[in-house]
Design a protein around this motif. Structure first.
Motif, mmCIF file in Angstrom:
data_model
loop_
_atom_site.group_PDB
_atom_site.id
_atom_site.type_symbol
_atom_site.label_atom_id
_atom_site.label_comp_id
_atom_site.label_asym_id
_atom_site.label_seq_id
_atom_site.Cartn_x
_atom_site.Cartn_y
_atom_site.Cartn_z
ATOM 1 N N LYS A 1 17.082 3.158 -5.267
ATOM 2 C CA LYS A 1 16.912 2.073 -4.294
ATOM 3 C C LYS A 1 16.246 2.590 -3.000
ATOM 4 C CE LYS A 1 19.975 -0.805 -1.431
ATOM 5 N NZ LYS A 1 19.158 -1.922 -0.986
ATOM 6 N N MET A 2 16.731 3.717 -2.496
ATOM 7 C CA MET A 2 16.201 4.287 -1.244
ATOM 8 C C MET A 2 14.712 4.643 -1.388
ATOM 9 S SD MET A 2 18.542 4.335 1.056
ATOM 10 C CE MET A 2 19.512 2.955 0.434
ATOM 11 N N ILE A 3 14.384 5.286 -2.521
ATOM 12 C CA ILE A 3 13.011 5.741 -2.770
ATOM 13 C C ILE A 3 12.075 4.544 -2.907
ATOM 14 C CG2 ILE A 3 11.537 6.855 -4.521
ATOM 15 C CD1 ILE A 3 14.125 8.640 -5.089
ATOM 16 N N GLU A 4 12.533 3.555 -3.683
ATOM 17 C CA GLU A 4 11.720 2.355 -3.909
ATOM 18 C C GLU A 4 11.417 1.649 -2.592
ATOM 19 O OE1 GLU A 4 9.419 0.656 -6.321
ATOM 20 O OE2 GLU A 4 10.832 2.147 -7.089
ATOM 21 N N GLU A 5 12.458 1.473 -1.761
ATOM 22 C CA GLU A 5 12.286 0.776 -0.480
ATOM 23 C C GLU A 5 11.331 1.513 0.455
ATOM 24 O OE1 GLU A 5 16.661 -1.414 0.062
ATOM 25 O OE2 GLU A 5 16.202 0.464 1.125
ATOM 26 N N LEU A 6 11.503 2.826 0.549
ATOM 27 C CA LEU A 6 10.645 3.587 1.467
ATOM 28 C C LEU A 6 9.195 3.617 0.966
ATOM 29 C CD1 LEU A 6 13.009 6.553 2.427
ATOM 30 C CD2 LEU A 6 12.177 4.757 3.949
ATOM 31 N N SER A 7 9.013 3.749 -0.343
ATOM 32 C CA SER A 7 7.647 3.706 -0.907
ATOM 33 C C SER A 7 6.989 2.369 -0.587
ATOM 34 C CB SER A 7 7.689 3.873 -2.429
ATOM 35 O OG SER A 7 8.004 5.185 -2.778
ATOM 36 N N ASP A 8 7.752 1.302 -0.784
ATOM 37 C CA ASP A 8 7.225 -0.038 -0.498
ATOM 38 C C ASP A 8 6.834 -0.175 0.971
ATOM 39 O OD1 ASP A 8 7.569 -0.862 -3.040
ATOM 40 O OD2 ASP A 8 9.079 -2.389 -2.613
ATOM 41 N N LEU A 9 7.712 0.266 1.860
ATOM 42 C CA LEU A 9 7.436 0.141 3.297
ATOM 43 C C LEU A 9 6.169 0.905 3.657
ATOM 44 C CD1 LEU A 9 10.785 0.469 5.276
ATOM 45 C CD2 LEU A 9 9.502 -1.593 4.700
ATOM 46 N N PHE A 10 6.038 2.102 3.113
ATOM 47 C CA PHE A 10 4.865 2.928 3.410
ATOM 48 C C PHE A 10 3.595 2.234 2.921
ATOM 49 C CE2 PHE A 10 1.917 6.468 2.603
ATOM 50 C CZ PHE A 10 1.974 7.127 3.813
ATOM 51 N N THR A 11 3.655 1.673 1.724
ATOM 52 C CA THR A 11 2.477 0.987 1.170
ATOM 53 C C THR A 11 2.163 -0.268 1.994
ATOM 54 O OG1 THR A 11 2.952 1.856 -1.024
ATOM 55 C CG2 THR A 11 1.510 -0.061 -0.919
ATOM 56 N N LEU A 12 3.185 -1.043 2.323
ATOM 57 C CA LEU A 12 2.975 -2.253 3.128
ATOM 58 C C LEU A 12 2.426 -1.906 4.513
ATOM 59 C CD1 LEU A 12 6.204 -4.287 2.290
ATOM 60 C CD2 LEU A 12 3.870 -5.012 1.805
ATOM 61 N N ALA A 13 2.834 -0.764 5.038
ATOM 62 C CA ALA A 13 2.405 -0.363 6.377
ATOM 63 C C ALA A 13 0.902 -0.150 6.452
ATOM 64 C CB ALA A 13 3.121 0.924 6.793
ATOM 65 N N ARG A 14 0.276 0.122 5.316
ATOM 66 C CA ARG A 14 -1.166 0.383 5.293
ATOM 67 C C ARG A 14 -1.985 -0.884 5.178
ATOM 68 N NH1 ARG A 14 -2.090 5.621 4.533
ATOM 69 N NH2 ARG A 14 -3.622 5.088 6.070
#
Lengths: 88, 88, 88, 88
Positions: free
Chosen positions: C74-87
């Motif tokens: 869950k933690m990894i998925e959320e942070l990956s998503d945030l990083f991708t959305l941030a771009r």
């Protein structure tokens, strides 16, 4: 494209190409991920400088010429698109 | 870096390197500026996909290991920095 | 959310809300477009600072706790998503 | 600013202002950080749509007028600046 800029623009791209080659080497050498990502960020900043220079040339030459030739819609559409794409 | 990803990551970078070479050719051929800029935007998007993949590997391997080893501050600092740099 | 940050985070958002109100006034007063856009850019930068602060809190508290509780995916998925959305 | 757009532009900003108020409520209610950040990302995307619309108006009205009045340098400088700022 304003011909007198061609050499400077190519020099920027040659430097970016060399940077990418260096990052490939980092990946092959199992460099720490965070250090690799910081290098690709640097490449993106270099690409953005290249784009800013290219756009300045476009605004100084093609755009006023296009307006004089009555190609307003084409010029406006293209610049709007570039601005929108630049945010993605 | 997770060793099993290395080949796929290098393939992405090889493709980006080829893309840059193609853009250099466009510049030498005096391609219309707007078309050149659209290609460098495409390179940036490819770099961002590379970074997303690399970060996912980092979050899956280095980060949980780092937390287990008590390197919380280092992990947090690095990820915060990456996130901030990603916005620039 | 780390409770001790709540007040500072709200102060940032209150300032952003005031900034938006000011930009609405600029639009109603027919301010020159370029000056309006520069102000919305400033709001975006303020939002990014808010996000950086929030993410730092998340990385310092929720993420190590999540890893301890075995919620790695869950933690990894959320942070990956945030990083991708941030771009985007 | 093209007067006929004023109402639509204000409606966009009013919606953004409401969105910010909603995010303040989320912060006060100790909403999970990741959910808050996703909402501020949405506000940024809404600001970018506002900017795209405003820029399109600028390109359609102020820029061709500026070129006709011989204010080329001012128009070029401003658009170059906006494009560069848009990337930060």
């Amino acid at each position: 494209m304003a011909v007198n800029d061609r050499e400077g623009l190519d020099a920027r791209l040659a430097s970016i190409e060399g940077h990418i080659k260096g990052i490939r080497k980092m990946v092959q050498d199992d460099t720490y991920c965070v250090d690799v990502i910081k290098q690709t960020f640097a490449v993106e900043r270099a690409l953005q400088k290249f784009e800013s220079e290219l756009l300045r040339g476009h605004l100084s030459t093609c755009v006023p010429t296009g307006f004089k030739q009555g190609k307003n819609d084409k010029m406006i559409e293209e610049l709007s698109d570039l601005f929108t794409l630049a945010r993605k």
